[in-house]
Design a protein around this motif. Structure first.
Motif, PDB file in Angstrom:
ATOM      1  N   GLU A   1       0.829  -1.209   0.000  1.00 27.28           N
ATOM      2  CA  GLU A   1       0.000   0.000   0.000  1.00 27.28           C
ATOM      3  C   GLU A   1       0.862   1.256   0.000  1.00 27.28           C
ATOM      4  N   GLU A   2       1.865   1.293   0.871  1.00 32.55           N
ATOM      5  CA  GLU A   2       2.721   2.467   0.959  1.00 32.55           C
ATOM      6  C   GLU A   2       3.391   2.787  -0.377  1.00 32.55           C
ATOM      7  N   ARG A   3       3.759   1.755  -1.087  1.00 33.18           N
ATOM      8  CA  ARG A   3       4.484   1.924  -2.344  1.00 33.18           C
ATOM      9  C   ARG A   3       3.565   1.905  -3.558  1.00 33.18           C
ATOM     10  N   LYS A   4       2.251   1.888  -3.301  1.00 32.60           N
ATOM     11  CA  LYS A   4       1.250   1.927  -4.375  1.00 32.60           C
ATOM     12  C   LYS A   4       1.483   0.826  -5.413  1.00 32.60           C
ATOM     13  N   MET A   5       1.773  -0.384  -4.927  1.00 38.45           N
ATOM     14  CA  MET A   5       1.902  -1.540  -5.811  1.00 38.45           C
ATOM     15  C   MET A   5       0.771  -2.544  -5.586  1.00 38.45           C
ATOM     16  N   GLY A   6       0.035  -2.338  -4.507  1.00 37.26           N
ATOM     17  CA  GLY A   6      -1.083  -3.208  -4.208  1.00 37.26           C
ATOM     18  C   GLY A   6      -2.222  -2.405  -3.602  1.00 37.26           C
ATOM     19  N   TYR A   7      -3.442  -2.860  -3.849  1.00 33.88           N
ATOM     20  CA  TYR A   7      -4.642  -2.192  -3.343  1.00 33.88           C
ATOM     21  C   TYR A   7      -5.381  -3.166  -2.427  1.00 33.88           C
TER      22      TYR A   7
ATOM     23  N   SER B   1     -12.749  -3.218  -6.410  1.00 28.12           N
ATOM     24  CA  SER B   1     -11.296  -3.279  -6.219  1.00 28.12           C
ATOM     25  C   SER B   1     -10.596  -3.913  -7.419  1.00 28.12           C
ATOM     26  N   VAL B   2     -11.126  -5.033  -7.907  1.00 29.44           N
ATOM     27  CA  VAL B   2     -10.452  -5.690  -9.026  1.00 29.44           C
ATOM     28  C   VAL B   2     -10.568  -4.850 -10.294  1.00 29.44           C
ATOM     29  N   ARG B   3     -11.688  -4.204 -10.490  1.00 29.09           N
ATOM     30  CA  ARG B   3     -11.843  -3.350 -11.673  1.00 29.09           C
ATOM     31  C   ARG B   3     -10.890  -2.149 -11.589  1.00 29.09           C
ATOM     32  N   LEU B   4     -10.773  -1.567 -10.409  1.00 28.05           N
ATOM     33  CA  LEU B   4      -9.875  -0.428 -10.225  1.00 28.05           C
ATOM     34  C   LEU B   4      -8.448  -0.791 -10.610  1.00 28.05           C
ATOM     35  N   VAL B   5      -7.944  -1.885 -10.063  1.00 31.05           N
ATOM     36  CA  VAL B   5      -6.546  -2.241 -10.247  1.00 31.05           C
ATOM     37  C   VAL B   5      -6.256  -2.728 -11.664  1.00 31.05           C
ATOM     38  N   VAL B   6      -7.177  -3.461 -12.256  1.00 33.59           N
ATOM     39  CA  VAL B   6      -6.910  -4.086 -13.551  1.00 33.59           C
ATOM     40  C   VAL B   6      -7.266  -3.183 -14.727  1.00 33.59           C
ATOM     41  N   MET B   7      -8.349  -2.411 -14.605  1.00 33.37           N
ATOM     42  CA  MET B   7      -8.886  -1.745 -15.787  1.00 33.37           C
ATOM     43  C   MET B   7      -8.961  -0.223 -15.714  1.00 33.37           C
ATOM     44  N   GLU B   8      -9.256   0.327 -14.550  1.00 30.10           N
ATOM     45  CA  GLU B   8      -9.632   1.735 -14.495  1.00 30.10           C
ATOM     46  C   GLU B   8      -8.424   2.675 -14.471  1.00 30.10           C
ATOM     47  N   GLU B   9      -8.675   3.906 -14.916  1.00 31.51           N
ATOM     48  CA  GLU B   9      -7.607   4.904 -14.971  1.00 31.51           C
ATOM     49  C   GLU B   9      -7.045   5.194 -13.581  1.00 31.51           C
ATOM     50  N   ALA B  10      -7.919   5.197 -12.569  1.00 36.45           N
ATOM     51  CA  ALA B  10      -7.467   5.471 -11.204  1.00 36.45           C
ATOM     52  C   ALA B  10      -6.499   4.411 -10.690  1.00 36.45           C
ATOM     53  N   GLY B  11      -6.512   3.236 -11.288  1.00 38.41           N
ATOM     54  CA  GLY B  11      -5.606   2.166 -10.874  1.00 38.41           C
ATOM     55  C   GLY B  11      -4.296   2.150 -11.636  1.00 38.41           C
ATOM     56  N   GLN B  12      -4.112   3.110 -12.534  1.00 41.55           N
ATOM     57  CA  GLN B  12      -2.894   3.144 -13.333  1.00 41.55           C
ATOM     58  C   GLN B  12      -1.653   3.271 -12.458  1.00 41.55           C
ATOM     59  N   VAL B  13      -1.771   3.959 -11.330  1.00 40.86           N
ATOM     60  CA  VAL B  13      -0.624   4.147 -10.459  1.00 40.86           C
ATOM     61  C   VAL B  13      -0.092   2.811  -9.945  1.00 40.86           C
ATOM     62  N   TYR B  14      -0.980   1.852  -9.682  1.00 40.04           N
ATOM     63  CA  TYR B  14      -0.546   0.534  -9.215  1.00 40.04           C
ATOM     64  C   TYR B  14       0.145  -0.229 -10.338  1.00 40.04           C
TER      65      TYR B  14
ATOM     66  N   GLU C   1       1.686   1.055 -12.930  1.00 36.00           N
ATOM     67  CA  GLU C   1       2.952   1.708 -13.256  1.00 36.00           C
ATOM     68  C   GLU C   1       4.028   1.401 -12.213  1.00 36.00           C
ATOM     69  N   ASN C   2       3.646   1.441 -10.942  1.00 41.60           N
ATOM     70  CA  ASN C   2       4.644   1.194  -9.893  1.00 41.60           C
ATOM     71  C   ASN C   2       5.128  -0.249  -9.880  1.00 41.60           C
ATOM     72  N   VAL C   3       4.234  -1.188 -10.169  1.00 42.09           N
ATOM     73  CA  VAL C   3       4.657  -2.578 -10.276  1.00 42.09           C
ATOM     74  C   VAL C   3       5.589  -2.751 -11.476  1.00 42.09           C
ATOM     75  N   LYS C   4       5.293  -2.048 -12.546  1.00 41.50           N
ATOM     76  CA  LYS C   4       6.160  -2.097 -13.729  1.00 41.50           C
ATOM     77  C   LYS C   4       7.568  -1.628 -13.389  1.00 41.50           C
ATOM     78  N   LYS C   5       7.667  -0.550 -12.612  1.00 42.03           N
ATOM     79  CA  LYS C   5       8.980  -0.034 -12.204  1.00 42.03           C
ATOM     80  C   LYS C   5       9.724  -1.043 -11.342  1.00 42.03           C
ATOM     81  N   MET C   6       9.030  -1.623 -10.359  1.00 40.39           N
ATOM     82  CA  MET C   6       9.700  -2.549  -9.454  1.00 40.39           C
ATOM     83  C   MET C   6      10.017  -3.880 -10.129  1.00 40.39           C
ATOM     84  N   LYS C   7       9.321  -4.205 -11.207  1.00 42.67           N
ATOM     85  CA  LYS C   7       9.676  -5.403 -11.965  1.00 42.67           C
ATOM     86  C   LYS C   7      11.124  -5.319 -12.431  1.00 42.67           C
ATOM     87  N   GLY C   8      11.575  -4.102 -12.722  1.00 39.69           N
ATOM     88  CA  GLY C   8      12.956  -3.916 -13.148  1.00 39.69           C
ATOM     89  C   GLY C   8      13.963  -4.307 -12.090  1.00 39.69           C
TER      90      GLY C   8
END
Length: 342
Positions: free
Chosen positions: A262-268, A287-300, A302-309
Motif C-alpha cells: 500500500e505504501e508503495r502503491k503496488m497493491g490495493y 477493487s479488481v476493476r480499479l486495479v486491472v482496468m480503471e484509470e485510477a488504478g494506473q498508479v498501481y 505503473e509502480n509494479v512495472k517499475k519494481m519489476k525492473g
C-alpha cells in the motif's frame, strides 16, 4: 538467522542492541499493535489493522517470558534476534533502504539482504514439455490463450488461508459483478460457492479445484491483476511478472506485507470492516476493476512495472546471493566457532 519476513516486518520486533537496552515495548493491548512501535523513527503505515491482530493473537500468544509453558511466537522471534550473529533478510535495498539500515541500529549486528529470490527462468518456461506440471498447465494455458491481454484476474490465497463460507460467497459474487474474466484457484469449500455461480460465469471464469502452476499463470500475458493473500512469495512472483495485486489478508505477516505494498502503491487492499474484517461483493468488484482496468488504478500498474525492473532482474538478484555467500566465507571461522544454541 534467515528471515523469510521482510525487513519492515522484522523491524516490528523489539530491538536487541545494548545501546537500546532501555527501550521497552509498551504494546500491552491488542489495539497497541495497530500502530508502529516507538523504535521506528520515521513515518510508516506498516502495522496491523485491528481485525488482523484479533486473528493473530489469543490468550496464549500474548504471554511473554522464559517461564511460559508455550512461549509466544513474538517472544521466540525476539529471543532469536538477540542470540544470532547476523540477520539475513529476504529483501533488497531498492525496496527497503530505510528498514534495512534501521535493523542494523536496532540489533547492532550485520544485516544482509538476499534479494527477493524470484522464480528462476525454467520455472515459467511455457514451452517446457518436460515440466512435471504439464498435465495441469495445458488446459489452463488453453483457456488463458483465449482471453484478451491484461484482462484476467488471477485469484489465489495460498495453501494455508481458509476463507470462511461467507467470505467465499462474497469473493465469488464480487468476481461475477466485476464483469472481468477470472481464474480462481479454490481447493477447498467448493460446496460453499453461491448457487448457480459457475453456470452464470461459465466461459468468463474458471474455478480451478486442484493445484495450479501459479508462476506460469502469472507469467501469461492475459493476466492483468492478482487477487492474493499477500504472502511474500506470491508478492515476489506477482511483481516479477508485473502484476498489480488486489490484497485480501488472512493471517501471520500478511497484514504487514499489505501495508508495504500500500505504501508503495503496488497493491490495493479490498476495503474491510476494521473490527471483524468482513467485506462485501461490491468492494471486491470495485477493487479488481480499479486495479486491472480503471484509470485510477494506473498508479498501481505503473509502480509494479517499475519494481519489476528490480525483482525481475536475475543478474541483480544473483548479486545479492553472491554478496551473502561472500559474507559467509569471510566470517566462516567466527560462525563455526559458535556453540550450538539450545
Amino acid at each position: 538467522m534467515f528471515s523469510i519476513f521482510t525487513a519492515a516486518c522484522v523491524a516490528q520486533f523489539k530491538p536487541s542492541s545494548p545501546s537500546m537496552a532501555d527501550v521497552q515495548d509498551d504494546r500491552k493491548e491488542l489495539e497497541d499493535f495497530t500502530r508502529p512501535p516507538k523504535w521506528i523513527p520515521f513515518p510508516t503505515t506498516i502495522t496491523f489493522r485491528l481485525f488482523e491482530v484479533l486473528k493473530l493473537f489469543d490468550a496464549e500468544t500474548t504471554g511473554k517470558g522464559d517461564t511460559d509453558t508455550h512461549p509466544s511466537d513474538l517472544y521466540r522471534f525476539e529471543k532469536s534476534l538477540q542470540l544470532w550473529d547476523a540477520i539475513v533478510v529476504r529483501s533488497c535495498w531498492e525496496l527497503e533502504t530505510d528498514f534495512l539500515n534501521l535493523l542494523k541500529e536496532l540489533h547492532n549486528k550485520p544485516v544482509i539482504p538476499t534479494g527477493q529470490l524470484p522464480p528462476v527462468a525454467f520455472a515459467y518456461n511455457n514451452e517446457d514439455d518436460h515440466d512435471h506440471d504439464e498435465a495441469s498447465w495445458k488446459p489452463i494455458k488453453k483457456w488463458l490463450d483465449k482471453q484478451e491481454t491484461g484482462t484476467v484476474v488471477y485469484v489465489a490465497f495460498g495453501s494455508e488461508a481458509n476463507p470462511s463460507p461467507e467470505e467465499v460467497k462474497e469473493i465469488a459474487l464480487g468476481l461475477e459483478l466485476s464483469g472481468l474474466p477470472f481464474f480462481w484457484v479454490l481447493r477447498s469449500t467448493i460446496d460453499q460457492l453461491p448457487d448457480g455461480f459457475e453456470d452464470r460465469t461459465k466461459g468468463r471464469g474458471v474455478v480451478w479445484k486442484s493445484w495450479a502452476p501459479q508462476v506460469k499463470i502469472l507469467a501469461h500475458d492475459s493476466v492483468g491483476g492478482f487477487s492474493s493473500h499477500g504472502g511474500w512469495s506470491s508478492v515476489v512472483e506477482a511483481i516479477t511478472f508485473q502484476r498489480p495485486i488486489i490484497l485480501l489478508t488472512f493471517l501471520a505477516d500478511q497484514g504487514w506485507n499489505a501495508r508495504i505494498l500500500e505504501e508503495r502503491k503496488m497493491g490495493y487492499v479490498i476495503p474491510r470492516n476494521e473490527n471483524d474484517g468482513s467485506f462485501s461483493r461490491d468492494s471486491v468488484a470495485e477493487s479488481v476493476r480499479l486495479v486491472v482496468m480503471e484509470e485510477a488504478g494506473q498508479v498501481y500498474r505503473e509502480n509494479v512495472k517499475k519494481m519489476k525492473g528490480v525483482f525481475g532482474d536475475q543478474e541483480r538478484q544473483d548479486r545479492y546471493i553472491d554478496e551473502f555467500l561472500s559474507f559467509l566465507i569471510t566470517n566462516k571461522n567466527i560462525l563455526l566457532s559458535r556453540k550450538p544454541i539450545g
